[in-house]
Scaffold this active site. Structure first.
Site, PDB file in Angstrom:
ATOM      1  N   ASP A   5       0.832  -1.204   0.000  1.00 38.94           N
ATOM      2  CA  ASP A   5       0.000   0.000   0.000  1.00 38.94           C
ATOM      3  C   ASP A   5       0.872   1.262   0.000  1.00 38.94           C
ATOM      4  OD1 ASP A   5      -2.355   1.388   0.017  1.00 38.94           O
ATOM      5  OD2 ASP A   5      -2.832   1.019   2.115  1.00 38.94           O
ATOM      6  N   HIS A  13       2.853   3.557  -8.771  1.00 35.20           N
ATOM      7  CA  HIS A  13       2.656   2.142  -9.118  1.00 35.20           C
ATOM      8  C   HIS A  13       3.876   1.596  -9.855  1.00 35.20           C
ATOM      9  CE1 HIS A  13      -1.317   2.506  -7.657  1.00 35.20           C
ATOM     10  NE2 HIS A  13      -1.829   3.152  -8.681  1.00 35.20           N
ATOM     11  N   LEU A  45      12.166 -19.641  -5.054  1.00 39.72           N
ATOM     12  CA  LEU A  45      11.042 -18.965  -4.396  1.00 39.72           C
ATOM     13  C   LEU A  45       9.812 -18.891  -5.305  1.00 39.72           C
ATOM     14  CD1 LEU A  45      10.986 -15.929  -2.153  1.00 39.72           C
ATOM     15  CD2 LEU A  45       9.806 -15.683  -4.323  1.00 39.72           C
TER      16      LEU A  45
HETATM   17  C1  V07 Z   1       1.347  -3.999  -9.786  1.00 42.22           C
HETATM   18  C2  V07 Z   1       3.158  -2.703  -8.617  1.00 42.22           C
HETATM   19  C3  V07 Z   1       3.406  -3.079  -7.198  1.00 42.22           C
HETATM   20  C4  V07 Z   1       2.714  -2.185  -6.222  1.00 42.22           C
HETATM   21  C5  V07 Z   1       1.243  -2.440  -6.045  1.00 42.22           C
HETATM   22  C6  V07 Z   1       0.290  -2.178  -7.170  1.00 42.22           C
HETATM   23  C7  V07 Z   1       0.849  -1.905  -8.523  1.00 42.22           C
HETATM   24  C8  V07 Z   1       3.813  -6.415 -10.432  1.00 42.22           C
HETATM   25  C9  V07 Z   1       2.736  -6.978 -11.092  1.00 42.22           C
HETATM   26  C10 V07 Z   1       2.709  -8.258 -11.778  1.00 42.22           C
HETATM   27  C11 V07 Z   1       1.606  -9.082 -11.696  1.00 42.22           C
HETATM   28  C12 V07 Z   1       1.581 -10.316 -12.324  1.00 42.22           C
HETATM   29  C13 V07 Z   1       2.679 -10.730 -13.043  1.00 42.22           C
HETATM   30  C14 V07 Z   1       3.784  -9.934 -13.161  1.00 42.22           C
HETATM   31  C15 V07 Z   1       3.794  -8.702 -12.522  1.00 42.22           C
HETATM   32  C16 V07 Z   1       1.693  -6.075 -10.911  1.00 42.22           C
HETATM   33  C17 V07 Z   1      -0.392  -5.127 -10.998  1.00 42.22           C
HETATM   34  C18 V07 Z   1       0.035  -4.063 -10.229  1.00 42.22           C
HETATM   35  C19 V07 Z   1      -1.791  -5.196 -11.463  1.00 42.22           C
HETATM   36  F1  V07 Z   1       2.664 -11.939 -13.652  1.00 42.22           F
HETATM   37  N1  V07 Z   1       3.478  -5.274  -9.889  1.00 42.22           N
HETATM   38  N2  V07 Z   1       2.176  -5.038 -10.161  1.00 42.22           N
HETATM   39  N3  V07 Z   1       0.420  -6.136 -11.336  1.00 42.22           N
HETATM   40  N4  V07 Z   1       1.780  -2.922  -9.018  1.00 42.22           N
END
Ligand code: V07
Length: 254
Positions: A34, A51, A145
């Site tokens: 968050d 983000h 991991l």
């Molecule tokens: C998202 C970055 C981290 C902070 C919180 C919200 C925003 C990595 C992914 C991701 C998800 C699946 C995958 C590879 C990468 C991601 C969303 C948002 C929607 F296979 N960060 N991140 N997906 N944030």
């Protein structure tokens, strides 16, 4: 004993990996990431810049977790409630799995990390789904991991679906009411196959679970910090693990 000296002296301000005990490493750590929007606003940047920056923290903490010997890391990337955000922000978030593959995936593959996803595939745009599939298939053979992204995830719906599934199995006669137990429930959740989290971390000061793994967190240690996710560093992570180890030791002593 020297390993614990810093703790006895109350020197919890700048722990390092070396100051952690090698036993009592949590097997499964879950994180509510968050504060990305608040971090950006504080710097006069658009929320989406937060983000994007948060994505780099995902990579850094994943590698730190792997070095510590943590086996499962679940990260809350997108909740079923997040669809209510402004359309442009949702569209940006849905591009992050793709960006993650381009920018961060090679390093995770070099570290033998396996990517998984926990959530509903319904309503996800095709480009998001194909990026997810790419991350999952490219790392499927990795034995290190397990990085489990909670994406389009909501815990109450997950439990409702599990209960529906049991009701349906009772109706068709493959499950008897007497066989409805914790194991029958756990095996129908999206986390089936993963152990329950030992430790939950939430950044950015909110003291809530926000519909995240309500069943699975029943016995977990909870650790909160005011630090925004983009600023969350290895140091903060070691502090959380150290705190977990001290609590676990106290229970052991009773
Ligand atoms: C998202 C970055 C981290 C902070 C919180 C919200 C925003 C990595 C992914 C991701 C998800 C699946 C995958 C590879 C990468 C991601 C969303 C948002 C929607 F296979 N960060 N991140 N997906 N944030």
């Amino acid at each position: 004993m020297i390993k614990r000296l810093w703790a006895k002296l109350g020197l919890s301000s700048s722990p390092t990996a070396a100051s952690l005990s090698t036993d009592n490493i949590p097997v499964h750590v879950a994180i509510i990431m968050d504060g990305n929007g608040r971090w950006a606003r504080k710097r006069g940047l658009p929320r989406v810049a937060g983000h994007h920056s948060g994505m780099k923290t995902v990579k850094r903490i994943t590698i730190a977790a792997d070095r510590l010997g943590i086996k499962y890391l679940t990260m809350y990337a997108f909740s079923t409630e997040n669809w209510k955000r402004p359309k442009a922000e949702v569209e940006f978030l849905m591009k992050l799995p793709q960006q993650f593959i381009e920018i961060e995936l090679d390093e995770l593959i070099a570290n033998n990390v396996q990517v998984r996803m926990m959530g509903s595939r319904d309503n996800l745009p095709p480009h998001t789904l194909s990026a997810l599939e790419e991350a999952i298939t490219k790392t499927a053979g990795n034995t290190g991991l397990i990085l489990n992204f909670a994406l389009n995830y909501g815990s109450r719906m997950e439990m409702v679906n599990a209960i529906r599934d049991m009701a349906s199995d009772v109706k068709t006669g493959v499950l008897s009411i007497d066989d409805i137990d914790e194991e029958a429930m756990s095996s129908r959740l999206l986390s089936s196959g993963l152990p329950d989290p030992d430790l939950l971390i939430r950044t950015s000061g909110e003291l809530r679970l926000s519909n995240f793994m309500l069943w699975q967190l029943a016995y977990s240690e909870l650790w909160f910090t005011d630090v925004y996710w983009p600023e969350f560093s290895e140091k903060h992570f070691y502090e959380a693990i150290g705190q977990y180890q001290r609590r676990a030791r106290r229970y052991g002593g009773l």
